[in-house]
Design an enzyme around this catalytic site. Structure first.
Site, PDB file in Angstrom:
ATOM      1  N   GLY A   1      51.185  58.755  45.475  1.00 41.99           N
ATOM      2  CA  GLY A   1      49.393  58.898  44.668  1.00 41.99           C
ATOM      3  C   GLY A   1      48.537  58.623  45.514  1.00 41.99           C
TER       4      GLY A   1
ATOM      5  CG  MET B   1      54.361  67.894  44.285  1.00 40.64           C
ATOM      6  SD  MET B   1      53.209  68.050  45.722  1.00 40.64           S
ATOM      7  CE  MET B   1      54.041  69.633  46.174  1.00 40.64           C
ATOM      8  NE  ARG B   2      56.708  69.880  37.109  1.00 41.36           N
ATOM      9  CZ  ARG B   2      58.306  70.279  37.537  1.00 41.36           C
ATOM     10  NH1 ARG B   2      58.716  71.220  37.364  1.00 41.36           N
ATOM     11  NH2 ARG B   2      59.245  69.373  37.472  1.00 41.36           N
TER      12      ARG B   2
ATOM     13  CG  LEU C   1      48.173  72.326  36.693  1.00 40.94           C
ATOM     14  CD1 LEU C   1      47.341  72.069  36.978  1.00 40.94           C
ATOM     15  CD2 LEU C   1      48.803  72.597  35.533  1.00 40.94           C
TER      16      LEU C   1
ATOM     17  CG  ASN D   1      44.993  71.116  44.465  1.00 38.99           C
ATOM     18  OD1 ASN D   1      46.115  70.224  44.680  1.00 38.99           O
ATOM     19  ND2 ASN D   1      45.321  71.676  45.136  1.00 38.99           N
TER      20      ASN D   1
ATOM     21  CG  HIS E   1      46.659  72.991  50.183  1.00 36.02           C
ATOM     22  ND1 HIS E   1      48.040  73.400  49.313  1.00 36.02           N
ATOM     23  CD2 HIS E   1      46.786  74.078  51.475  1.00 36.02           C
ATOM     24  CE1 HIS E   1      48.616  74.261  50.354  1.00 36.02           C
ATOM     25  NE2 HIS E   1      47.501  74.886  51.143  1.00 36.02           N
TER      26      HIS E   1
ATOM     27  CG  ASP F   1      47.300  76.244  47.321  1.00 32.87           C
ATOM     28  OD1 ASP F   1      46.631  75.600  46.445  1.00 32.87           O
ATOM     29  OD2 ASP F   1      47.989  76.120  47.479  1.00 32.87           O
TER      30      ASP F   1
ATOM     31  CD  GLU G   1      45.471  64.870  51.683  1.00 36.82           C
ATOM     32  OE1 GLU G   1      45.771  64.909  50.182  1.00 36.82           O
ATOM     33  OE2 GLU G   1      46.542  65.734  52.199  1.00 36.82           O
TER      34      GLU G   1
END
Length: 206
Positions: free
Chosen positions: A14, A92-93, A95, A109, A111, A147, A176
């Site tokens: 997180g 880490m799923r 969708l 998101n 990446h 992605d 990030e």
């Protein structure tokens, strides 16, 4: 314009979540986090949320018979919390279109590579194996591909000759933590206009 309500989905430490919490605390992101969701009961993101006084839930994928019931539970929790923007922060799923269509245009998101290169879950490994000289990170809207959604912001990071996945990943993560809150704030200000594959950043209102 009413304040955006964020729902942040995480699977691990997180750190991107923490960067958003901190940016909100500094007044750099004009939004509230209504809910943090994880798919792993041991995700440290739950602890970060608790320390910040943010409601957090674990919806464990293993407890559901199939992807749609799992995503239905995610949607129910997010909608009940009044979420207006879904923020994936190390979730880490993949969708499914079912989830993505429910929040079309309202999912972001980040990446850890410069998309469209090096998609998937092992970006740093793939970057080093390929021998590129520059990597980085990408904030994008989520579409029904992997992605593949329209790109909002990117930051570049040099790849050093002696880099490992860990050293490269640490430098990318620093970026990030800078660009993800910026992208969220642009959304909050209504300054992102999607035109096909292009995201136009509109001038700030005076």
């Amino acid at each position: 314009m009413s304040k955006q309500v964020l729902g942040v989905l995480c699977s691990g430490r997180g750190t991107d979540l923490q960067s958003i919490i901190d940016a909100i605390g500094r007044g750099e992101v004009d939004a509230t986090i209504a809910l943090v969701l994880t798919d792993k009961p041991d995700a440290y993101a739950l602890t970060r949320a608790e320390k910040a006084g943010i409601k957090a839930l674990c919806i464990d994928r293993k407890q559901f018979d199939g992807r749609q019931p799992f995503e239905e539970a995610l949607i129910k929790a997010l909608d009940e919390a009044g979420v207006t923007l879904v923020v994936l922060a190390g979730f880490m799923r993949i969708l499914t279109p079912y989830f993505v269509r429910h929040y079309a245009g309202r999912i972001m998101n980040i990446h850890p590579a410069l998309l469209p290169s090096f998609t998937g879950a092992h970006a740093h490994r793939d970057v080093l194996a390929y021998g590129v000289k520059v990597s980085g990170c990408t904030v994008h809207f989520v579409d029904e591909g992997t992605d593949s959604g329209p790109i909002i912001l990117q930051a570049a990071v040099p790849v050093l000759d002696d880099d490992t996945e860990e050293t490269l990943g640490a430098r990318v993560l620093e970026q990030e933590h800078i660009i993800y809150p910026k992208a969220i704030q642009l959304y909050c200000e209504g300054r992102l206009k999607v035109d096909g594959r292009h995201v136009r950043i509109l001038p700030a209102q005076k």
